[in-house]
Scaffold this motif. Structure first.
Motif, short mmCIF file in Angstrom:
data_model
loop_
_atom_site.label_atom_id
_atom_site.label_comp_id
_atom_site.label_asym_id
_atom_site.label_seq_id
_atom_site.Cartn_x
_atom_site.Cartn_y
_atom_site.Cartn_z
N ASN A 299 -3.83 -29.33 -13.55
CA ASN A 299 -3.09 -29.48 -12.30
C ASN A 299 -1.59 -29.75 -12.52
O ASN A 299 -1.03 -30.73 -12.03
CB ASN A 299 -3.69 -30.62 -11.46
N ASP A 329 1.00 -21.56 -4.63
CA ASP A 329 0.77 -23.01 -4.43
C ASP A 329 1.70 -23.85 -5.31
O ASP A 329 1.26 -24.62 -6.17
CB ASP A 329 -0.69 -23.38 -4.73
N TYR A 331 4.27 -26.91 -6.19
CA TYR A 331 4.44 -28.31 -5.76
C TYR A 331 5.69 -28.43 -4.90
O TYR A 331 5.65 -28.98 -3.80
CB TYR A 331 4.53 -29.24 -6.97
N ALA A 375 -0.10 -31.00 0.13
CA ALA A 375 -1.43 -30.67 -0.41
C ALA A 375 -1.51 -31.03 -1.89
O ALA A 375 -2.53 -31.58 -2.35
CB ALA A 375 -1.72 -29.19 -0.20
N TYR A 376 -0.45 -30.75 -2.63
CA TYR A 376 -0.46 -31.08 -4.06
C TYR A 376 -0.53 -32.59 -4.26
O TYR A 376 -1.32 -33.09 -5.08
CB TYR A 376 0.79 -30.51 -4.74
N LYS A 378 -1.68 -34.88 -2.25
CA LYS A 378 -2.98 -35.42 -1.83
C LYS A 378 -4.05 -35.18 -2.88
O LYS A 378 -5.04 -35.92 -2.94
CB LYS A 378 -3.39 -34.80 -0.49
N SER A 379 -3.86 -34.17 -3.73
CA SER A 379 -4.85 -33.88 -4.77
C SER A 379 -4.92 -35.00 -5.81
O SER A 379 -5.87 -35.04 -6.61
CB SER A 379 -4.53 -32.54 -5.46
N LYS A 383 -7.01 -40.72 -8.08
CA LYS A 383 -6.87 -40.50 -9.52
C LYS A 383 -5.92 -41.51 -10.15
O LYS A 383 -5.08 -42.11 -9.49
CB LYS A 383 -6.35 -39.08 -9.79
#
Length: 436
Positions: A299, A329, A331, A375-376, A378-379, A383
């Motif tokens: 990622n 997609d 960042y 979206a990036y 939130k991934s 973590k």
């Protein structure tokens, strides 16, 4: 003690050079003061990437003259280098320092002061070189950059690409690379002064080393920097897609200090536009480079630049570019409205796009970029990430410490005041911890 004030315009390379000139002045006994009234010397490191940058450079030079009519005003860098063929110098300028001449700053100033003391008639001083014939890298160095946790290090100058919208090859000259031993020596000095992250930068970083023997040597340089004790993170400036190969990405991924954050210059997702820009790759080739990076890094943060409204860009071409950005997609996507730059091929191309259409297209891509950024980020919720703690900030009335992950996400942390310049592991529980 004479007082000197400096102002930087433009890129990270310019910022590095400005800090290097500041260190030279300090070593020569100058007191560095804010860029306001009262300085004896004003040094403006100029930019010429667009006509707007030219205007800002002129404005800062005139502002310096107005603040102190008796001061010595030094115009350095790209704007004055690009104006080198003009015979007349703006009357607000006392000293012109072109690119590859910034290391002369103290010497030229001393000669200027000496002539003043001897009451000699002063003509503006030109210290310029034929930048298009220059083959030597100008050695400038830093021991303590302004950012106290992250140090930007210039390792390369010049560009051989000649994109049709860009004036920089004419202002910076051909590719010139810094010797790896000099880079490593500077990195060791920075590590000894407490810096734990370095960012390798250049005008065309991907070309590092081709002036040595025709081969790229960026990976060798990264490996050498990786060996420096005390450095915990290595980040790279903007890269061209062509340097990304399976071997290159696999080698980078094997280096624990390497940050999974890559800025791959795109400019357009439409092949026809890329060809008019002279970008030397297709959208399909670019997409393959992104796939390779994502194969070897978990990622990674991929960021880019996109120009909208390039001459000849039709509505269909913009739709193709928009769809491509959506597909990749990223960042972060930095959007620039095409700005005509005198002296470039694009400035005289047919099909110049109106400012209104540029603005509309820019807003569409900015909206897409914001959606992709969220979206990036939130991934990463739920973590654990490593954060380099950097500085305090006030958010919603609460004091926190802030820092960046290896992916360059900015994170807000509570209760970390005593861990400044340390790398800590943090669990991201919600997106309120991520600063936008």
């Amino acid at each position: 003690m004479k007082k000197a004030a400096l102002h930087n315009l433009g890129c990270k390379v310019n910022a590095y050079e400005t800090e290097a000139m500041q260190e030279m002045l300090e070593r020569a006994g100058y007191e560095i003061v804010p860029f306001s009234e009262g300085a004896d010397v004003y040094v403006i490191n100029t930019c010429t990437v667009t006509n707007i940058a030219d205007r800002k450079s002129r404005q800062m030079l005139h502002r310096a003259r107005k603040m102190n009519p008796d001061a010595v005003v030094v115009a350095a860098g790209c704007y004055v280098q690009a104006q080198a063929e003009k015979q007349e110098i703006d009357p607000c300028i006392d000293i012109v320092l072109g690119n590859n001449r910034k290391s002369d700053l103290v010497k030229v100033l001393e000669e200027y002061w000496q002539n003043r003391r001897e009451e000699k008639e002063q003509e503006p001083v030109r210290d310029l070189t034929d930048i298009n014939r220059t083959k030597e890298y100008e050695e400038l160095g830093l021991t303590r950059p302004g950012d106290h946790t992250r140090a930007y290090i210039k390792v390369q100058d010049g560009c051989n690409q000649f994109c049709t919208y860009c004036i920089i090859p004419f202002a910076r000259g051909r590719v010139r690379s810094r010797k790896a031993n000099d880079v490593v020596r500077e990195v060791k000095g920075l590590a000894a002064n407490g810096y734990c992250e370095v960012v390798l930068t250049g005008i065309h970083l991907s070309s590092y080393g081709i002036d040595f023997d025709g081969e790229r040597h960026l990976l060798d340089l990264i490996r050498a920097v990786h060996e420096v004790e005390g450095i915990q993170r290595i980040r790279l400036g903007s890269l061209e897609p062509g340097i990304i190969t399976e071997d290159f990405a696999e080698a980078l991924a094997s280096l624990p200090k390497m940050c999974p954050h890559f800025h791959l210059s795109l400019q357009s997702g439409c092949d026809a536009t890329l060809k008019r820009m002279n970008r030397r790759y297709t959208s399909g080739e670019y997409l393959e480079k992104c796939r390779i990076l994502r194969k070897y890094f978990d990622n990674p943060a991929l960021t880019t630049d996109v120009i909208v409204g390039f001459p000849g860009e039709t509505e269909e071409e913009f739709r193709q570019s928009f769809a491509f950005v959506d597909q990749v997609d990223f960042y972060e996507t930095h959007i620039f409205k095409y700005s005509k730059r005198a002296g470039t091929k694009a400035a005289v191309m047919d099909g110049q796009v109106s400012e209104q259409i540029k603005a509309e297209r820019s807003q569409k891509l900015i909206g897409l970029g914001e959606k992709k950024r969220k979206a990036y980020e939130k991934s990463f919720i739920g973590k654990e990430v490593e954060v380099l703690i950097e500085e305090p900030a006030e958010i919603d009335g609460k004091m926190v410490m802030t820092g960046h992950t290896k992916e360059y996400m900015k994170i807000a942390l509570e209760g970390k005041e005593n861990l400044r310049n340390c790398v800590v592991k943090v669990q991201i529980d919600n997106d309120s911890q991520i600063i936008h």
